[in-house]
Design a protein around this motif. Structure first.
Motif, PDB file in Angstrom:
ATOM      1  N   THR A   1       0.850  -1.206   0.000  1.00 62.93           N
ATOM      2  CA  THR A   1       0.000   0.000   0.000  1.00 62.93           C
ATOM      3  C   THR A   1       0.878   1.245   0.000  1.00 62.93           C
ATOM      4  N   ASP A   2       0.267   2.395  -0.177  1.00 62.41           N
ATOM      5  CA  ASP A   2       1.017   3.646  -0.295  1.00 62.41           C
ATOM      6  C   ASP A   2       1.966   3.891   0.868  1.00 62.41           C
ATOM      7  N   GLY A   3       1.468   3.673   2.072  1.00 67.25           N
ATOM      8  CA  GLY A   3       2.300   3.932   3.260  1.00 67.25           C
ATOM      9  C   GLY A   3       3.490   2.991   3.365  1.00 67.25           C
ATOM     10  N   ARG A   4       3.298   1.767   2.926  1.00 63.38           N
ATOM     11  CA  ARG A   4       4.345   0.741   3.032  1.00 63.38           C
ATOM     12  C   ARG A   4       4.496   0.064   1.682  1.00 63.38           C
ATOM     13  N   ASN A   5       5.267   0.668   0.836  1.00 62.04           N
ATOM     14  CA  ASN A   5       5.374   0.093  -0.515  1.00 62.04           C
ATOM     15  C   ASN A   5       6.827  -0.136  -0.919  1.00 62.04           C
ATOM     16  N   LYS A   6       7.701  -0.232   0.085  1.00 69.00           N
ATOM     17  CA  LYS A   6       9.118  -0.371  -0.266  1.00 69.00           C
ATOM     18  C   LYS A   6       9.590  -1.811  -0.011  1.00 69.00           C
ATOM     19  N   ILE A   7      10.391  -2.289  -0.951  1.00 67.22           N
ATOM     20  CA  ILE A   7      11.034  -3.596  -0.760  1.00 67.22           C
ATOM     21  C   ILE A   7      12.536  -3.366  -0.732  1.00 67.22           C
TER      22      ILE A   7
ATOM     23  N   VAL B   1      10.763  -8.911  -7.506  1.00 64.25           N
ATOM     24  CA  VAL B   1      10.697  -7.686  -6.703  1.00 64.25           C
ATOM     25  C   VAL B   1      10.539  -6.476  -7.622  1.00 64.25           C
ATOM     26  N   HIS B   2      11.337  -6.418  -8.683  1.00 62.57           N
ATOM     27  CA  HIS B   2      11.229  -5.262  -9.588  1.00 62.57           C
ATOM     28  C   HIS B   2       9.907  -5.272 -10.369  1.00 62.57           C
TER      29      HIS B   2
ATOM     30  N   LEU C   1       3.397  -2.050  -9.971  1.00 67.84           N
ATOM     31  CA  LEU C   1       2.211  -1.832  -9.133  1.00 67.84           C
ATOM     32  C   LEU C   1       2.482  -0.757  -8.073  1.00 67.84           C
ATOM     33  N   GLY C   2       3.565  -0.023  -8.249  1.00 60.18           N
ATOM     34  CA  GLY C   2       3.816   1.109  -7.351  1.00 60.18           C
ATOM     35  C   GLY C   2       4.846   0.874  -6.259  1.00 60.18           C
ATOM     36  N   ALA C   3       5.474  -0.288  -6.251  1.00 61.71           N
ATOM     37  CA  ALA C   3       6.474  -0.533  -5.198  1.00 61.71           C
ATOM     38  C   ALA C   3       7.762   0.238  -5.479  1.00 61.71           C
ATOM     39  N   LYS C   4       8.474   0.586  -4.394  1.00 61.09           N
ATOM     40  CA  LYS C   4       9.819   1.158  -4.526  1.00 61.09           C
ATOM     41  C   LYS C   4      10.799   0.070  -4.090  1.00 61.09           C
ATOM     42  N   VAL C   5      11.924  -0.009  -4.782  1.00 62.47           N
ATOM     43  CA  VAL C   5      12.890  -1.066  -4.458  1.00 62.47           C
ATOM     44  C   VAL C   5      14.227  -0.427  -4.117  1.00 62.47           C
ATOM     45  N   GLU C   6      14.820  -0.865  -3.012  1.00 65.94           N
ATOM     46  CA  GLU C   6      16.166  -0.387  -2.676  1.00 65.94           C
ATOM     47  C   GLU C   6      17.101  -1.578  -2.520  1.00 65.94           C
ATOM     48  N   HIS C   7      18.252  -1.502  -3.188  1.00 63.81           N
ATOM     49  CA  HIS C   7      19.245  -2.579  -3.100  1.00 63.81           C
ATOM     50  C   HIS C   7      20.261  -2.267  -2.009  1.00 63.81           C
ATOM     51  N   VAL C   8      20.727  -3.307  -1.354  1.00 61.79           N
ATOM     52  CA  VAL C   8      21.791  -3.145  -0.359  1.00 61.79           C
ATOM     53  C   VAL C   8      22.996  -3.958  -0.829  1.00 61.79           C
TER      54      VAL C   8
ATOM     55  N   ALA D   1       7.978  -2.683   3.435  1.00 64.67           N
ATOM     56  CA  ALA D   1       7.026  -3.784   3.636  1.00 64.67           C
ATOM     57  C   ALA D   1       7.765  -5.112   3.729  1.00 64.67           C
ATOM     58  N   LEU D   2       8.823  -5.244   2.929  1.00 59.89           N
ATOM     59  CA  LEU D   2       9.469  -6.554   2.810  1.00 59.89           C
ATOM     60  C   LEU D   2      10.981  -6.385   2.658  1.00 59.89           C
ATOM     61  N   VAL D   3      11.704  -7.299   3.308  1.00 60.10           N
ATOM     62  CA  VAL D   3      13.163  -7.341   3.159  1.00 60.10           C
ATOM     63  C   VAL D   3      13.509  -8.720   2.592  1.00 60.10           C
ATOM     64  N   ALA D   4      14.173  -8.727   1.439  1.00 62.22           N
ATOM     65  CA  ALA D   4      14.522 -10.008   0.798  1.00 62.22           C
ATOM     66  C   ALA D   4      16.012 -10.275   0.985  1.00 62.22           C
ATOM     67  N   ILE D   5      16.295 -11.394   1.654  1.00 61.83           N
ATOM     68  CA  ILE D   5      17.702 -11.766   1.882  1.00 61.83           C
ATOM     69  C   ILE D   5      17.904 -13.219   1.465  1.00 61.83           C
ATOM     70  N   THR D   6      19.162 -13.551   1.246  1.00 64.69           N
ATOM     71  CA  THR D   6      19.482 -14.921   0.887  1.00 64.69           C
ATOM     72  C   THR D   6      20.355 -15.506   1.999  1.00 64.69           C
TER      73      THR D   6
END
Ligand code: PLP
Length: 383
Positions: A97-103, A117-118, A123-130, A152-157
């Motif tokens: 959702t708008d308030g929480r749309n970052k991965i 993820v991309h 659908l409006g998500a923002k993605v930040e790479h680390v 909203a979500l953190v993707a790790i391996t």
């Protein structure tokens, strides 16, 4: 060496008679048991025709094996055909959702995580790479900077498929949960090689499959979803095996299962289930904790050998910071892999490195063989 693991199990893997197999990060070696399982699939097909009840039973068998493997409940497991299938179904249900749309995703993710993820950006998500730090792990402080109240979500391996570095999952889970974000763990390079306990890790979603250290074959994978999250996630990407009652054959509404089956899709990968269950049985017999400690001994020996011949490694040396794969940089990794293969040593190239991955069936002799091979072809080692 403190363990004798391979002595008792090598004869179950015919390939090992002629090769030094260091490619389990791509695919585990074929065992007699898995070959027999495929034979059983063909015999059942021949003798029973289309035994759908048996196939559904086998799907449930795979689900309970995955649940046991992860210390999860069966309701928390979706049986899928790939990590990609599980992750795309999951993300289709997250509704950022708008308030929480970052991965937030680490740079160690497998391409399928990046793709999925991309795709959410549409659908409006923002993605930040680390990115990785100088020690070739993903620094926790960089993750801490990236994870915020919009995440909203953190993707790790768990174990990086490129360089073998291991992530401190619990530390990331603590960070993410503190910020109200969920954690998706790709455990494909860890499952079967490292004991995994979802309760202990506190992680929200885990994906993996049987192809590598679980000694199965391609086509069988899983998605774990923590029980209390299930009611709030409704996937758009679906299929009839995601229905609350697959035998109802209903075409008039969308009524997904209340369990993690909601992330499933169409007809289960029946032949791969025969093989995957046989592979998991075998790893049960051999022991994942025993394998982890056996492999740790082999990698200690390997690092001593690499130092002796002056070969560098891009994997962190600290045993707490790597999994069962060690990556050795090369000036031409494909040529090095080919040269080693001609010596009967099977490895894979990736990103400028030769990947050497270790499993229950590898031995101290395998370590000496690959050290000699790398020394023979030392002109191809990066210095
Ligand atoms: C870390 C990791 N994730 C995912 C995959 C594969 O994903 P999929 O099952 O979608 O092919 C692999 C390996 O092939 C992998 O190493």
């Amino acid at each position: 060496m403190t363990t004798t693991l391979p002595d008792s199990i090598r004869d179950r893997f015919p390939l090992l008679q002629d090769a030094v197999y260091l490619n389990s990060c791509s695919q585990g070696a074929l065992s007699v048991e898995v070959r027999e399982a495929y034979q059983r699939y063909l015999s059942d097909w021949d003798e029973k025709g289309a035994p759908w009840d048996l196939w559904v039973e086998l799907n449930e068998e795979a689900r309970s094996r995955f649940a046991r493997l992860l210390n999860a409940s069966t309701d928390e497991i979706a049986v899928t055909t790939s990590v990609s299938a599980g992750v795309s179904s999951l993300l289709s249900g997250l509704r950022l959702t708008d308030g929480r749309n970052k991965i937030v995703m680490s740079d160690f993710e497998f391409p399928t995580i990046g793709q999925n993820v991309h795709a959410q950006e549409l659908l409006g998500a923002k993605v930040e790479h680390v990115s990785a730090g100088p020690d070739t792990t993903i620094p926790i402080d960089r993750l801490a900077e990236a994870i915020d109240e919009e995440t909203a979500l953190v993707a790790i391996t768990y174990v990086c498929f490129r360089n073998g570095a291991k992530t401190d999952v619990k530390a990331v889970v603590d960070l993410a949960h503190e910020a109200g974000a969920l954690v998706l763990l790709d455990a494909f390079q860890a499952v079967g090689a490292i004991p995994i306990d979802v309760r202990d890790l506190g992680v929200d979603f885990v994906v993996g499959g049987t192809l590598k250290y679980l000694l199965g074959s391609a086509g069988l994978a899983f998605l774990y979803c923590r029980a209390d999250l299930l009611p709030s996630i409704t996937p758009i990407q679906t299929g009839w095996f995601a229905d609350e009652d697959i035998f109802e054959m209903d075409i008039h509404d969308y009524s997904p299962s209340a369990t993690a089956s909601k992330f499933e899709s169409g007809t289960p990968p029946v032949p791969s289930i025969y093989a995957g269950v046989a592979g998991m049985d075998l790893m049960d017999d051999i022991g994942i904790a025993e394998t982890e400690s056996h492999v740790a001994d082999l990698i200690d020996q390997l690092i001593v050998g690499l130092d002796r011949i002056g070969a560098p490694l891009v994997t962190p040396r600290d045993p707490a910071l790597h999994g069962p794969m060690i990556a050795v940089p090369s000036t031409d990794e494909r040529a090095m892999v080919t040269a080693l293969a001609e010596d009967g040593i099977l490895t894979t190239p990736r990103d400028g490195n030769v990947r050497l991955s270790w499993h229950c069936y590898n031995s101290a002799e395998d370590v000496e063989a690959v050290i000699s091979g790398l020394e023979r072809h030392s002109a191809l080692l990066a210095r």
